[in-house]
Design a protein around this motif. Structure first.
Motif, PDB file in Angstrom:
ATOM      1  N   PHE A   1       0.805  -1.215   0.000  1.00 13.29           N
ATOM      2  CA  PHE A   1       0.000   0.000   0.000  1.00 13.29           C
ATOM      3  C   PHE A   1       0.845   1.274   0.000  1.00 13.29           C
ATOM      4  O   PHE A   1       0.344   2.336  -0.312  1.00 13.29           O
ATOM      5  CB  PHE A   1      -0.998   0.012   1.169  1.00 13.29           C
ATOM      6  CG  PHE A   1      -0.393   0.274   2.518  1.00 13.29           C
ATOM      7  CD1 PHE A   1      -0.376   1.555   3.037  1.00 13.29           C
ATOM      8  CD2 PHE A   1       0.143  -0.763   3.265  1.00 13.29           C
ATOM      9  CE1 PHE A   1       0.161   1.802   4.294  1.00 13.29           C
ATOM     10  CE2 PHE A   1       0.678  -0.534   4.512  1.00 13.29           C
ATOM     11  CZ  PHE A   1       0.701   0.760   5.031  1.00 13.29           C
ATOM     12  N   ARG A   2       2.131   1.170   0.307  1.00  9.98           N
ATOM     13  CA  ARG A   2       3.011   2.348   0.287  1.00  9.98           C
ATOM     14  C   ARG A   2       3.661   2.567  -1.082  1.00  9.98           C
ATOM     15  O   ARG A   2       4.453   3.467  -1.247  1.00  9.98           O
ATOM     16  CB  ARG A   2       4.113   2.202   1.331  1.00  9.98           C
ATOM     17  CG  ARG A   2       3.614   2.243   2.758  1.00  9.98           C
ATOM     18  CD  ARG A   2       4.807   2.131   3.713  1.00  9.98           C
ATOM     19  NE  ARG A   2       4.391   1.660   4.998  1.00  9.98           N
ATOM     20  CZ  ARG A   2       4.389   0.385   5.384  1.00  9.98           C
ATOM     21  NH1 ARG A   2       4.803  -0.553   4.588  1.00  9.98           N
ATOM     22  NH2 ARG A   2       3.991   0.051   6.586  1.00  9.98           N
ATOM     23  N   LYS A   3       3.343   1.729  -2.046  1.00  5.47           N
ATOM     24  CA  LYS A   3       3.978   1.812  -3.362  1.00  5.47           C
ATOM     25  C   LYS A   3       3.112   2.602  -4.329  1.00  5.47           C
ATOM     26  O   LYS A   3       1.896   2.651  -4.197  1.00  5.47           O
ATOM     27  CB  LYS A   3       4.217   0.412  -3.933  1.00  5.47           C
ATOM     28  CG  LYS A   3       5.227  -0.377  -3.141  1.00  5.47           C
ATOM     29  CD  LYS A   3       5.438  -1.739  -3.754  1.00  5.47           C
ATOM     30  CE  LYS A   3       6.448  -2.533  -2.934  1.00  5.47           C
ATOM     31  NZ  LYS A   3       6.658  -3.867  -3.498  1.00  5.47           N
ATOM     32  N   MET A   4       3.781   3.209  -5.308  1.00  4.88           N
ATOM     33  CA  MET A   4       3.074   3.941  -6.350  1.00  4.88           C
ATOM     34  C   MET A   4       3.896   3.924  -7.619  1.00  4.88           C
ATOM     35  O   MET A   4       5.121   3.778  -7.573  1.00  4.88           O
ATOM     36  CB  MET A   4       2.790   5.371  -5.917  1.00  4.88           C
ATOM     37  CG  MET A   4       4.032   6.209  -5.669  1.00  4.88           C
ATOM     38  SD  MET A   4       3.692   7.750  -4.829  1.00  4.88           S
ATOM     39  CE  MET A   4       3.333   7.165  -3.183  1.00  4.88           C
ATOM     40  N   ARG A   5       3.207   4.037  -8.719  1.00  7.83           N
ATOM     41  CA  ARG A   5       3.876   4.133 -10.020  1.00  7.83           C
ATOM     42  C   ARG A   5       3.147   5.193 -10.830  1.00  7.83           C
ATOM     43  O   ARG A   5       1.933   5.167 -10.941  1.00  7.83           O
ATOM     44  CB  ARG A   5       3.855   2.803 -10.747  1.00  7.83           C
ATOM     45  CG  ARG A   5       4.590   2.887 -12.090  1.00  7.83           C
ATOM     46  CD  ARG A   5       4.803   1.541 -12.698  1.00  7.83           C
ATOM     47  NE  ARG A   5       5.775   0.802 -11.895  1.00  7.83           N
ATOM     48  CZ  ARG A   5       5.897  -0.511 -11.928  1.00  7.83           C
ATOM     49  NH1 ARG A   5       5.126  -1.232 -12.709  1.00  7.83           N
ATOM     50  NH2 ARG A   5       6.794  -1.120 -11.181  1.00  7.83           N
ATOM     51  N   LEU A   6       3.912   6.145 -11.360  1.00  6.32           N
ATOM     52  CA  LEU A   6       3.362   7.205 -12.187  1.00  6.32           C
ATOM     53  C   LEU A   6       3.812   7.016 -13.619  1.00  6.32           C
ATOM     54  O   LEU A   6       4.948   6.608 -13.861  1.00  6.32           O
ATOM     55  CB  LEU A   6       3.850   8.574 -11.697  1.00  6.32           C
ATOM     56  CG  LEU A   6       3.230   9.127 -10.419  1.00  6.32           C
ATOM     57  CD1 LEU A   6       3.747   8.438  -9.194  1.00  6.32           C
ATOM     58  CD2 LEU A   6       3.489  10.600 -10.333  1.00  6.32           C
ATOM     59  N   HIS A   7       2.920   7.340 -14.564  1.00  8.09           N
ATOM     60  CA  HIS A   7       3.240   7.292 -15.983  1.00  8.09           C
ATOM     61  C   HIS A   7       2.829   8.606 -16.619  1.00  8.09           C
ATOM     62  O   HIS A   7       1.793   9.170 -16.263  1.00  8.09           O
ATOM     63  CB  HIS A   7       2.486   6.164 -16.688  1.00  8.09           C
ATOM     64  CG  HIS A   7       2.890   4.814 -16.249  1.00  8.09           C
ATOM     65  ND1 HIS A   7       2.147   4.081 -15.349  1.00  8.09           N
ATOM     66  CD2 HIS A   7       3.949   4.053 -16.571  1.00  8.09           C
ATOM     67  CE1 HIS A   7       2.751   2.919 -15.135  1.00  8.09           C
ATOM     68  NE2 HIS A   7       3.840   2.875 -15.869  1.00  8.09           N
ATOM     69  N   THR A   8       3.624   9.076 -17.556  1.00  6.52           N
ATOM     70  CA  THR A   8       3.259  10.222 -18.365  1.00  6.52           C
ATOM     71  C   THR A   8       2.933   9.691 -19.754  1.00  6.52           C
ATOM     72  O   THR A   8       3.732   8.983 -20.359  1.00  6.52           O
ATOM     73  CB  THR A   8       4.415  11.238 -18.425  1.00  6.52           C
ATOM     74  OG1 THR A   8       4.718  11.662 -17.089  1.00  6.52           O
ATOM     75  CG2 THR A   8       4.031  12.446 -19.251  1.00  6.52           C
ATOM     76  N   LEU A   9       1.745  10.021 -20.218  1.00  7.83           N
ATOM     77  CA  LEU A   9       1.272   9.565 -21.520  1.00  7.83           C
ATOM     78  C   LEU A   9       1.103  10.758 -22.443  1.00  7.83           C
ATOM     79  O   LEU A   9       0.747  11.833 -21.969  1.00  7.83           O
ATOM     80  CB  LEU A   9      -0.052   8.819 -21.354  1.00  7.83           C
ATOM     81  CG  LEU A   9      -0.021   7.646 -20.373  1.00  7.83           C
ATOM     82  CD1 LEU A   9      -1.432   7.185 -20.055  1.00  7.83           C
ATOM     83  CD2 LEU A   9       0.810   6.510 -20.912  1.00  7.83           C
ATOM     84  N   PRO A  10       1.328  10.668 -23.713  1.00  8.44           N
ATOM     85  CA  PRO A  10       1.606   9.448 -24.448  1.00  8.44           C
ATOM     86  C   PRO A  10       2.986   8.904 -24.111  1.00  8.44           C
ATOM     87  O   PRO A  10       3.890   9.645 -23.708  1.00  8.44           O
ATOM     88  CB  PRO A  10       1.525   9.876 -25.912  1.00  8.44           C
ATOM     89  CG  PRO A  10       1.829  11.322 -25.901  1.00  8.44           C
ATOM     90  CD  PRO A  10       1.350  11.845 -24.578  1.00  8.44           C
ATOM     91  N   SER A  11       3.124   7.617 -24.299  1.00 13.42           N
ATOM     92  CA  SER A  11       4.355   6.924 -23.969  1.00 13.42           C
ATOM     93  C   SER A  11       4.734   6.006 -25.123  1.00 13.42           C
ATOM     94  O   SER A  11       3.945   5.784 -26.032  1.00 13.42           O
ATOM     95  CB  SER A  11       4.124   6.101 -22.698  1.00 13.42           C
ATOM     96  OG  SER A  11       5.229   5.304 -22.392  1.00 13.42           O
TER      97      SER A  11
END
Length: 139
Positions: A14-24
């Motif tokens: 629950f302490r983890k996160m992943r961010l993405h910037t799109l378009p990719s």
């Protein structure tokens, strides 16, 4: 441009996160493949077994509790701050991250990769105040 954040979903991450910037370079469908069930039953964990043996929770309640995602407000707050920081990077001409992978329990092991696009020619719909200033009187 879209910046999205996914948070961990269980008691272990629950302490983890992943961010993405799109378009990719990777399509969104590939980034967010269906999560495979690990086969682990949360109800078999010692804490849930103790709650059940002490009659604090029946099997139905335990299943509902165990089946819900675990979250903490500070994790969402950190993720939201990072999402906003990517937008601010773009608006101020800085480099944008394509992906940020972070566990708040081990910040020294974070991974961030620069986005393959520079977004230099991207117009987010803002202009510098000095450029937009019109010196003609209202009329």
């Amino acid at each position: 441009m879209v910046v999205e954040a996914g948070l961990g979903r269980g008691h272990r991450d629950f302490r983890k996160m992943r961010l993405h910037t799109l378009p990719s370079s990777r399509p969104a469908a590939e980034i967010w493949k269906a999560v495979r069930d690990s086969g682990e039953t949360v109800e078999d964990q010692p804490a849930y077994q103790r709650m059940r043996s002490e009659d604090d929770l029946d099997q139905c309640g335990m299943t509902l509790l165990a089946g819900k995602a675990v979250g903490a407000p500070f994790v969402g707050a950190v993720a939201a701050t990072l999402v906003l920081s990517e937008i601010l990077r773009l608006l101020h001409g800085g480099c944008v991250h394509g992906m940020i992978d972070l566990d708040l329990l081990g910040l020294e092991r974070r991974v961030a990769s620069r986005h393959e696009n520079s977004f230099a020619g991207f117009n987010p719909g803002f202009t510098d105040a000095e450029e937009a200033h019109d010196t003609r009187p209202f009329g």
